[in-house]
Design an enzyme around this catalytic site. Structure first.
Site, PDB file in Angstrom:
ATOM      1  N   GLY A  46       0.693  -1.142  -0.170  1.00 28.06           N
ATOM      2  CA  GLY A  46      -0.176   0.150  -0.066  1.00 28.06           C
ATOM      3  C   GLY A  46       0.718   1.213   0.163  1.00 28.06           C
ATOM      4  O   GLY A  46       2.124   1.366   0.422  1.00 28.06           O
ATOM      5  N   GLN A  51       2.992   9.864   1.249  1.00 23.89           N
ATOM      6  CA  GLN A  51       4.403   9.364   1.164  1.00 23.89           C
ATOM      7  C   GLN A  51       5.355   9.868   0.161  1.00 23.89           C
ATOM      8  O   GLN A  51       6.626   9.700   0.284  1.00 23.89           O
ATOM      9  CB  GLN A  51       4.348   7.673   1.410  1.00 23.89           C
ATOM     10  CG  GLN A  51       3.666   7.308   2.470  1.00 23.89           C
ATOM     11  CD  GLN A  51       3.366   6.047   2.636  1.00 23.89           C
ATOM     12  OE1 GLN A  51       2.521   5.472   2.070  1.00 23.89           O
ATOM     13  NE2 GLN A  51       4.474   5.337   3.366  1.00 23.89           N
ATOM     14  N   CYS A  92       6.017  -0.079   7.359  1.00 22.02           N
ATOM     15  CA  CYS A  92       5.754   1.103   6.379  1.00 22.02           C
ATOM     16  C   CYS A  92       6.665   1.235   5.650  1.00 22.02           C
ATOM     17  O   CYS A  92       7.930   1.259   6.158  1.00 22.02           O
ATOM     18  CB  CYS A  92       5.136   2.098   7.312  1.00 22.02           C
ATOM     19  SG  CYS A  92       4.925   3.783   6.458  1.00 22.02           S
ATOM     20  N   LEU A  93       6.616   1.904   4.347  1.00 28.28           N
ATOM     21  CA  LEU A  93       7.330   2.113   3.510  1.00 28.28           C
ATOM     22  C   LEU A  93       8.305   3.398   3.908  1.00 28.28           C
ATOM     23  O   LEU A  93       9.463   3.659   3.570  1.00 28.28           O
ATOM     24  CB  LEU A  93       7.013   2.229   1.980  1.00 28.28           C
ATOM     25  CG  LEU A  93       6.791   1.078   1.164  1.00 28.28           C
ATOM     26  CD1 LEU A  93       5.901   1.362  -0.016  1.00 28.28           C
ATOM     27  CD2 LEU A  93       7.755  -0.130   1.080  1.00 28.28           C
ATOM     28  N   HIS A 134      -4.346   1.960   7.462  1.00 25.82           N
ATOM     29  CA  HIS A 134      -2.880   2.612   7.678  1.00 25.82           C
ATOM     30  C   HIS A 134      -2.623   3.714   6.743  1.00 25.82           C
ATOM     31  O   HIS A 134      -2.011   4.627   6.915  1.00 25.82           O
ATOM     32  CB  HIS A 134      -1.821   1.456   7.495  1.00 25.82           C
ATOM     33  CG  HIS A 134      -0.431   1.659   7.430  1.00 25.82           C
ATOM     34  ND1 HIS A 134       0.288   1.180   8.324  1.00 25.82           N
ATOM     35  CD2 HIS A 134       0.061   2.413   6.397  1.00 25.82           C
ATOM     36  CE1 HIS A 134       1.601   1.647   8.117  1.00 25.82           C
ATOM     37  NE2 HIS A 134       1.625   2.225   7.080  1.00 25.82           N
ATOM     38  N   GLU A 135      -3.237   3.356   5.375  1.00 25.30           N
ATOM     39  CA  GLU A 135      -2.891   4.442   4.480  1.00 25.30           C
ATOM     40  C   GLU A 135      -3.910   5.589   4.623  1.00 25.30           C
ATOM     41  O   GLU A 135      -3.229   6.779   4.265  1.00 25.30           O
ATOM     42  CB  GLU A 135      -3.471   3.655   3.013  1.00 25.30           C
ATOM     43  CG  GLU A 135      -2.564   2.620   2.492  1.00 25.30           C
ATOM     44  CD  GLU A 135      -1.224   2.659   2.869  1.00 25.30           C
ATOM     45  OE1 GLU A 135      -0.554   3.681   2.599  1.00 25.30           O
ATOM     46  OE2 GLU A 135      -0.428   1.548   2.795  1.00 25.30           O
ATOM     47  N   HIS A 138      -2.078   8.044   6.962  1.00 30.02           N
ATOM     48  CA  HIS A 138      -0.922   8.777   6.124  1.00 30.02           C
ATOM     49  C   HIS A 138      -1.735  10.060   5.667  1.00 30.02           C
ATOM     50  O   HIS A 138      -1.066  11.164   5.859  1.00 30.02           O
ATOM     51  CB  HIS A 138      -0.310   8.207   5.011  1.00 30.02           C
ATOM     52  CG  HIS A 138       0.702   7.099   5.402  1.00 30.02           C
ATOM     53  ND1 HIS A 138       1.832   7.508   6.066  1.00 30.02           N
ATOM     54  CD2 HIS A 138       0.914   5.834   5.220  1.00 30.02           C
ATOM     55  CE1 HIS A 138       2.786   6.370   6.198  1.00 30.02           C
ATOM     56  NE2 HIS A 138       2.231   5.393   5.633  1.00 30.02           N
TER      57      HIS A 138
END
Ligand SMILES: [Zn+2]
Length: 173
Positions: A46, A51, A92-93, A134-135, A138
């Site tokens: 995702g 991000q 997480c990226l 989670h996204e 962000h």
């Protein structure tokens, strides 16, 4: 298509609240395509526009094993469908190399626009439910490390700051 640069914690730009998309135009379609390419290359399951330093409410996701089921959510709105909490290890990226358990509702309803600007609703469970929450966090400037104790969060912050310093000033031998 292009691979975009992913911001890393504790970059303050990750704290920006993303703005709603007013029109799904070619620029938004291109952003979604580039975000998918960036997510697959990372690799991740995702990615939120925040991000990649684009502060618009766009999320891409693909939790399939084969990585051949891309989903794009524009202006996603989440409603929890259960009081049942899931406990999943999240990564997480933007927080590379760290995985911690976060507790969230494990079934949610999501309403969003697709890349054609059409509204759709999906019920997601387990990994997909966790991923979309989670996204969307962000997009609201929130990271999974915010759910951890200050001690743990600080330890992760210090380690990543150190890693970033080493990237900027590589030691040559
Ligand atoms: Zn993330």
């Amino acid at each position: 298509m292009a691979i975009l640069n992913i911001l890393e914690f504790p970059d303050s730009r990750l704290r920006t609240k993303a703005q709603p998309v007013e029109k799904v135009d070619d620029a938004i379609k291109q952003l979604a395509k580039d975000m998918l390419e960036t997510m697959y290359a990372a690799p991740g399951i995702g990615l939120a526009a925040t991000q990649v330093n684009e502060h618009k409410r766009v999320v891409v996701m693909d939790t399939s094993e084969e990585q051949n089921d891309p989903l794009v959510f524009i202006n996603p709105e989440i409603t929890p469908m259960t009081d049942e909490q899931g406990h999943l290890q999240e990564g997480c990226l933007s927080v590379p190399g760290f995985y911690e358990e976060v507790v969230r509702p494990n079934r949610v309803k999501v309403t969003a626009l697709n890349v054609d600007g059409e509204s759709f609703t999906l019920e997601l469970e387990d990994l997909q439910a966790v991923c979309i929450q989670h996204e969307v966090d962000h997009l609201n400037g929130k990271l999974f490390v915010d759910y951890l104790s200050p001690l743990k969060r600080n330890r992760i912050k210090k380690r990543l700051e150190k890693a970033h310093r080493l990237q900027q000033h590589p030691v040559s031998a």
